[in-house]
Design a protein around this motif. Sequence first.
Motif, PDB file in Angstrom:
ATOM      1  N   VAL A 110      24.182  -7.000   4.585  1.00 51.40           N
ATOM      2  CA  VAL A 110      23.713  -5.446   4.573  1.00 51.40           C
ATOM      3  C   VAL A 110      23.560  -4.809   5.670  1.00 51.40           C
ATOM      4  O   VAL A 110      22.866  -5.243   6.361  1.00 51.40           O
ATOM      5  CB  VAL A 110      22.481  -5.376   3.324  1.00 51.40           C
ATOM      6  N   LYS A 111      24.385  -3.957   6.096  1.00 49.95           N
ATOM      7  CA  LYS A 111      24.496  -3.256   7.368  1.00 49.95           C
ATOM      8  C   LYS A 111      24.905  -1.966   6.933  1.00 49.95           C
ATOM      9  O   LYS A 111      25.280  -1.407   6.026  1.00 49.95           O
ATOM     10  CB  LYS A 111      25.183  -3.982   8.331  1.00 49.95           C
ATOM     11  N   GLY A 112      24.811  -0.895   8.163  1.00 48.67           N
ATOM     12  CA  GLY A 112      25.032   0.473   8.030  1.00 48.67           C
ATOM     13  C   GLY A 112      23.859   1.267   7.825  1.00 48.67           C
ATOM     14  O   GLY A 112      22.720   1.079   7.920  1.00 48.67           O
ATOM     15  N   GLN A 113      24.143   2.400   7.396  1.00 52.26           N
ATOM     16  CA  GLN A 113      23.049   3.676   7.031  1.00 52.26           C
ATOM     17  C   GLN A 113      22.537   3.228   5.775  1.00 52.26           C
ATOM     18  O   GLN A 113      23.087   2.669   4.910  1.00 52.26           O
ATOM     19  CB  GLN A 113      23.586   4.965   7.087  1.00 52.26           C
ATOM     20  N   GLY A 114      21.012   3.571   5.743  1.00 51.23           N
ATOM     21  CA  GLY A 114      20.431   3.250   4.640  1.00 51.23           C
ATOM     22  C   GLY A 114      19.075   3.873   4.538  1.00 51.23           C
ATOM     23  O   GLY A 114      18.753   4.967   5.505  1.00 51.23           O
ATOM     24  N   TYR A 115      18.214   3.204   3.795  1.00 51.00           N
ATOM     25  CA  TYR A 115      16.857   3.788   4.008  1.00 51.00           C
ATOM     26  C   TYR A 115      15.753   2.467   3.955  1.00 51.00           C
ATOM     27  O   TYR A 115      16.073   1.386   3.458  1.00 51.00           O
ATOM     28  CB  TYR A 115      16.486   4.705   2.790  1.00 51.00           C
ATOM     29  N   LEU A 116      14.694   2.815   4.675  1.00 50.92           N
ATOM     30  CA  LEU A 116      13.469   1.831   4.356  1.00 50.92           C
ATOM     31  C   LEU A 116      12.551   2.262   3.169  1.00 50.92           C
ATOM     32  O   LEU A 116      12.133   3.417   3.298  1.00 50.92           O
ATOM     33  CB  LEU A 116      12.559   1.617   5.806  1.00 50.92           C
ATOM     34  N   VAL A 117      12.227   1.582   2.390  1.00 51.95           N
ATOM     35  CA  VAL A 117      11.610   1.748   1.169  1.00 51.95           C
ATOM     36  C   VAL A 117      10.076   1.593   1.460  1.00 51.95           C
ATOM     37  O   VAL A 117       9.467   0.475   1.802  1.00 51.95           O
ATOM     38  CB  VAL A 117      11.977   0.904  -0.104  1.00 51.95           C
ATOM     39  N   VAL A 118       9.312   2.519   1.715  1.00 54.65           N
ATOM     40  CA  VAL A 118       7.675   2.646   1.949  1.00 54.65           C
ATOM     41  C   VAL A 118       7.276   2.866   0.410  1.00 54.65           C
ATOM     42  O   VAL A 118       7.278   3.967   0.080  1.00 54.65           O
ATOM     43  CB  VAL A 118       7.542   3.567   2.923  1.00 54.65           C
ATOM     44  N   THR A 119       6.304   2.057  -0.078  1.00 52.81           N
ATOM     45  CA  THR A 119       5.636   2.072  -1.247  1.00 52.81           C
ATOM     46  C   THR A 119       4.098   1.775  -1.136  1.00 52.81           C
ATOM     47  O   THR A 119       3.753   0.945  -0.470  1.00 52.81           O
ATOM     48  CB  THR A 119       6.265   1.052  -2.233  1.00 52.81           C
ATOM     49  N   PRO A 120       3.521   2.742  -1.810  1.00 58.77           N
ATOM     50  CA  PRO A 120       1.955   2.487  -1.724  1.00 58.77           C
ATOM     51  C   PRO A 120       1.595   1.187  -2.452  1.00 58.77           C
ATOM     52  O   PRO A 120       2.123   0.837  -3.492  1.00 58.77           O
ATOM     53  CB  PRO A 120       1.311   3.648  -2.502  1.00 58.77           C
ATOM     54  N   LEU A 121       0.732   0.511  -1.849  1.00 59.24           N
ATOM     55  CA  LEU A 121       0.090  -0.679  -2.624  1.00 59.24           C
ATOM     56  C   LEU A 121      -1.483  -0.377  -2.903  1.00 59.24           C
ATOM     57  O   LEU A 121      -2.018   0.055  -2.092  1.00 59.24           O
ATOM     58  CB  LEU A 121       0.136  -2.080  -1.470  1.00 59.24           C
ATOM     59  N   LEU A 122      -1.512  -0.264  -4.302  1.00 62.55           N
ATOM     60  CA  LEU A 122      -3.060   0.233  -4.668  1.00 62.55           C
ATOM     61  C   LEU A 122      -3.892  -0.919  -4.968  1.00 62.55           C
ATOM     62  O   LEU A 122      -3.173  -1.945  -5.752  1.00 62.55           O
ATOM     63  CB  LEU A 122      -2.828   0.996  -6.120  1.00 62.55           C
ATOM     64  N   ARG A 123      -4.944  -0.835  -4.340  1.00 65.63           N
ATOM     65  CA  ARG A 123      -5.923  -2.014  -4.283  1.00 65.63           C
ATOM     66  C   ARG A 123      -6.991  -1.983  -5.190  1.00 65.63           C
ATOM     67  O   ARG A 123      -7.736  -0.736  -4.995  1.00 65.63           O
ATOM     68  CB  ARG A 123      -6.535  -2.568  -3.049  1.00 65.63           C
ATOM     69  N   THR A 124      -7.806  -2.846  -5.684  1.00 61.50           N
ATOM     70  CA  THR A 124      -8.928  -2.609  -6.371  1.00 61.50           C
ATOM     71  C   THR A 124     -10.378  -2.764  -5.400  1.00 61.50           C
ATOM     72  O   THR A 124     -11.344  -2.389  -5.879  1.00 61.50           O
ATOM     73  CB  THR A 124      -9.205  -3.786  -7.465  1.00 61.50           C
ATOM     74  N   ASP A 125      -9.964  -3.185  -4.188  1.00 63.62           N
ATOM     75  CA  ASP A 125     -11.100  -3.558  -3.250  1.00 63.62           C
ATOM     76  C   ASP A 125     -10.783  -2.690  -2.003  1.00 63.62           C
ATOM     77  O   ASP A 125     -11.537  -3.113  -0.958  1.00 63.62           O
ATOM     78  CB  ASP A 125     -11.384  -4.926  -2.923  1.00 63.62           C
ATOM     79  N   GLY A 126     -10.324  -1.454  -1.991  1.00 67.47           N
ATOM     80  CA  GLY A 126     -10.062  -0.651  -0.901  1.00 67.47           C
ATOM     81  C   GLY A 126      -8.948   0.264  -1.041  1.00 67.47           C
ATOM     82  O   GLY A 126      -8.426   0.291  -2.189  1.00 67.47           O
ATOM     83  N   PRO A 127      -8.959   1.199  -0.156  1.00 64.71           N
ATOM     84  CA  PRO A 127      -7.812   2.519  -0.307  1.00 64.71           C
ATOM     85  C   PRO A 127      -6.358   1.800  -0.088  1.00 64.71           C
ATOM     86  O   PRO A 127      -6.142   0.836   0.052  1.00 64.71           O
ATOM     87  CB  PRO A 127      -8.125   3.114   1.014  1.00 64.71           C
ATOM     88  N   PRO A 128      -5.660   2.693  -0.701  1.00 64.96           N
ATOM     89  CA  PRO A 128      -4.084   2.055  -0.581  1.00 64.96           C
ATOM     90  C   PRO A 128      -3.664   2.030   0.851  1.00 64.96           C
ATOM     91  O   PRO A 128      -3.928   2.575   1.614  1.00 64.96           O
ATOM     92  CB  PRO A 128      -3.456   3.290  -1.266  1.00 64.96           C
ATOM     93  N   ILE A 129      -2.594   1.154   0.760  1.00 62.54           N
ATOM     94  CA  ILE A 129      -1.911   0.930   2.031  1.00 62.54           C
ATOM     95  C   ILE A 129      -0.147   0.956   1.796  1.00 62.54           C
ATOM     96  O   ILE A 129       0.176   0.363   0.986  1.00 62.54           O
ATOM     97  CB  ILE A 129      -2.102  -0.849   2.577  1.00 62.54           C
ATOM     98  N   LEU A 130       0.448   1.647   2.842  1.00 58.78           N
ATOM     99  CA  LEU A 130       1.726   1.964   2.706  1.00 58.78           C
ATOM    100  C   LEU A 130       2.632   0.796   3.281  1.00 58.78           C
ATOM    101  O   LEU A 130       2.134   0.017   4.165  1.00 58.78           O
ATOM    102  CB  LEU A 130       2.145   3.022   3.665  1.00 58.78           C
TER     103      LEU A 130
END
Length: 260
Positions: A110-130
């Motif tokens: 997999v090469k060439g143009q595209g995107y990085l998928v950044v998704t929030p991770l929701l946690r029960t013990d702290g704020p979300p992390i991307l």
Amino acid sequence: MSRAPDDAAGRARRPGGGLVLPAVAALAAFLILIGLGTWQLERLSWKDMLLARVEARVHAAPVPVPPPALWPQLTREADEYRRVGVRGTFDHGRETLVYSVRGDDATGPVKGQGYLVVTPLLRTDGPPILINRGFVPSDRRDPATRAVGQVAGEVEVVGLLRLPEEASWFVPANDPAHGGFFRMDPAGIAAARGLSGAAPFIIDEGANAVPGGLPLAGGTRLAFPNRHLEYALTWYGLAAALVGVAAAFLWTRRRGGGPG
């Protein structure tokens, strides 16, 4: 009748006459070249330490992500590329696509143009992390084309802690209003997705077996250009060449062989 003009011309024609300005200019240029070479050696030392630090961190056992109380104290020197682990649930409905190009030097097909998928991770013990889940080609930007990779339920993410990507003249500014993201800016991405209190860093997820193969994780760039020794030798070589040219010029002038 005054002989002042003739005397001035005679002094200019004497061996060594009119050498002060060329000598000063040559000395100034020499000092600049030496300074540039020395600066490159300092950069070489810094780059070697950076490479050693990154190499040690990316292969270390994962540690828990820093707690929110320590977030204001995070620095690139102490925390960038630290291998961390965290548990939570992906909020796929608020993923963000950050434009990227996967070059020919990247591993895999997999090469060439595209995107990085950044998704929030929701946690029960702290704020979300991307979480930077990895790369998808342009024709797979629509989550519906890779639905099997939208894993549900609690997951454990192990990856590298990354602080905000610094702005660059070569990278366009993010345009959240029109959905255009070109660099990793966790604060800007979190604000655009309505994530309150999100971490001021992103975790690049390590290589793993994502159902369907996309996003393609584990693509953090760890190869840093290190040509500082080459640059230093170039500057020092120019300084040596300047000394040789200046010496030949001064020798010729002192022997009276230069222009009058």
